[in-house]
Design a protein around this motif. Structure first.
Motif, PDB file in Angstrom:
ATOM      1  N   ARG A 251      -9.454   2.454  -6.819  1.00 15.19           N
ATOM      2  CA  ARG A 251     -10.587   2.327  -5.900  1.00 15.19           C
ATOM      3  C   ARG A 251     -10.260   1.349  -4.774  1.00 15.19           C
ATOM      4  O   ARG A 251     -10.609   1.585  -3.615  1.00 15.19           O
TER       5      ARG A 251
ATOM      6  N   ARG B  69     -10.203   2.399  -0.796  1.00 13.15           N
ATOM      7  CA  ARG B  69     -10.937   1.684   0.246  1.00 13.15           C
ATOM      8  C   ARG B  69     -10.008   1.263   1.378  1.00 13.15           C
ATOM      9  O   ARG B  69     -10.343   1.413   2.565  1.00 13.15           O
TER      10      ARG B  69
ATOM     11  N   TYR C 289     -16.713   5.859   4.137  1.00 17.10           N
ATOM     12  CA  TYR C 289     -16.273   4.966   3.066  1.00 17.10           C
ATOM     13  C   TYR C 289     -15.704   3.671   3.630  1.00 17.10           C
ATOM     14  O   TYR C 289     -15.890   2.596   3.048  1.00 17.10           O
TER      15      TYR C 289
ATOM     16  N   SER D   7     -17.174  -0.084   2.810  1.00 17.10           N
ATOM     17  CA  SER D   7     -16.260  -0.982   2.096  1.00 17.10           C
ATOM     18  C   SER D   7     -15.991  -2.291   2.809  1.00 17.10           C
ATOM     19  O   SER D   7     -15.173  -3.091   2.355  1.00 17.10           O
TER      20      SER D   7
ATOM     21  N   LEU E 262     -16.357  -5.488   0.621  1.00 19.42           N
ATOM     22  CA  LEU E 262     -15.427  -5.542  -0.501  1.00 19.42           C
ATOM     23  C   LEU E 262     -14.003  -5.804  -0.035  1.00 19.42           C
ATOM     24  O   LEU E 262     -13.253  -6.539  -0.681  1.00 19.42           O
ATOM     25  N   ASN E 263     -13.605  -5.211   1.091  1.00 17.36           N
ATOM     26  CA  ASN E 263     -12.222  -5.338   1.552  1.00 17.36           C
ATOM     27  C   ASN E 263     -11.884  -6.741   2.029  1.00 17.36           C
ATOM     28  O   ASN E 263     -10.718  -7.129   2.035  1.00 17.36           O
TER      29      ASN E 263
ATOM     30  N   SER F 211     -12.636  -7.621  -4.181  1.00 18.26           N
ATOM     31  CA  SER F 211     -11.607  -6.575  -4.178  1.00 18.26           C
ATOM     32  C   SER F 211     -11.034  -6.391  -5.567  1.00 18.26           C
ATOM     33  O   SER F 211     -10.815  -5.262  -6.032  1.00 18.26           O
TER      34      SER F 211
ATOM     35  N   ARG G   1     -22.376  -2.453  -0.515  1.00 23.37           N
ATOM     36  CA  ARG G   1     -21.921  -1.191   0.094  1.00 23.37           C
ATOM     37  C   ARG G   1     -22.818  -0.873   1.288  1.00 23.37           C
ATOM     38  O   ARG G   1     -23.694  -0.011   1.207  1.00 23.37           O
TER      39      ARG G   1
END
Length: 307
Positions: free
Chosen positions: A13, A17, A184, A188, A191-192, A198, A213
């Motif tokens: 995942r 991303r 996406y 993301s 999170l990135n 991450s 998200r």
């Protein structure tokens, strides 16, 4: 440096991303160079892949690739590919040789294409650096040749083409894949950029909560790719129709349920294996896998703004 993530289960995942960020960064620029024609962007990318760096000492000039080979490599109709090849040659982007077509070195030396190749290279560097930052161990390589940036440009193209190839079964339409990936990428962003997040949501076993998200408007996706909003809306309708994307009011988010379907997991696992091979080849070509940020030609590319 963070403790390395285990590769079983692989961090599919996290990789997905970051691949969506790589693809969106490159295509946001490339689609404008080719008036929003994704077929032409992809065909030109494959043609130019072996042209970059041919001027290095000891490297022969490019031999070219035939339209038949292009069609087979991209699983596209021959007539479609041949039409785009003719257009690229007529426009001066490519040149015909005895063995097929290759990118025109004079065109690749134009300032706008030098800037684009630099962006591709640095987006690939960012991808590798972010994997390493999250703790994904890099492949071990033996002796390596001196690094030339053409290997990084080729790696960026190879990663883009690998995404297209591995997703062919789950995203039958190329442009739907690009729109999905751009959504996406937007989802993301939080999170990135956070090392701990991450790692926490690296393998897909834990679903990130909705507040991590951020959804994105269709109009923002269209602006990012330089495409007509009506074109993107048609693809979004298809993506929502089969559950790949969900609507949250007037905004969009990729479905975690769809990402966890067996065929989606199999596709991501296949992509991860291919990316590992590409990273190993990049390392053998002298790329500093132990400290990727040393390889930037210009700077770390900024993430696209979707607001």
């Amino acid at each position: 440096m963070p403790t390395h993530l285990p590769l079983d289960p692989p961090p599919i995942r996290l990789m997905t991303r970051l691949l969506s960020e790589l693809q969106t960064t490159i295509l946001a620029h490339a689609m404008r160079l080719f008036d929003g024609d994704l077929d032409r962007v992809t065909i030109f990318a494959l043609i130019t892949r072996d042209t970059y760096g041919f001027e290095q000492e000891g490297q022969p000039p490019p031999t070219g690739i035939s339209a038949h080979s292009l069609a087979m490599s991209l699983s596209r109709p021959y007539e479609t590919v041949r039409r785009h090849v003719h257009a690229l040659v007529d426009a001066g982007w490519c040149t015909r040789g005895d063995s097929g077509v290759h990118a025109s070195p004079a065109e690749l030396a134009r300032p706008e294409l030098v800037a684009f190749s630099t962006l591709m290279h640095d987006a690939a560097v960012r991808f590798v650096a972010d994997l390493a930052y999250a703790g994904v161990p890099m492949p071990e390589v033996g002796s390596a040749r001196p690094y030339h940036h053409s290997a990084g440009v080729q790696a960026a193209i190879d990663m883009m083409l690998a995404v297209i190839d591995s997703n062919r079964r789950v995203h039958g339409d190329w442009l739907e894949l690009v729109v999905f990936s751009t959504i996406y990428c937007a989802n993301s962003r939080l999170l990135n950029r956070d090392q701990a997040l991450s790692r926490l949501y690296a393998d897909g076993r834990n679903a990130p909560p909705p507040d991590l998200r951020p959804p994105v408007r269709t109009s923002a996706v269209a602006r990012a790719l330089g495409l007509p909003e009506a074109t993107v809306r048609r693809r979004v309708a298809s993506l929502c129709g089969d559950g790949r994307v969900e609507r949250l009011g007037k905004k969009l988010v990729v479905s975690e349920v769809w990402l966890n379907r067996p065929e989606s997991i199999a596709t991501s696992t296949q992509s991860f294996a291919i990316v590992r091979l590409l990273l190993a080849r990049l390392g053998a070509n002298g790329f500093p896998l132990e400290d990727p940020s040393r390889a930037y030609l210009a700077r770390r590319p900024e993430v696209l703004a979707f607001d």
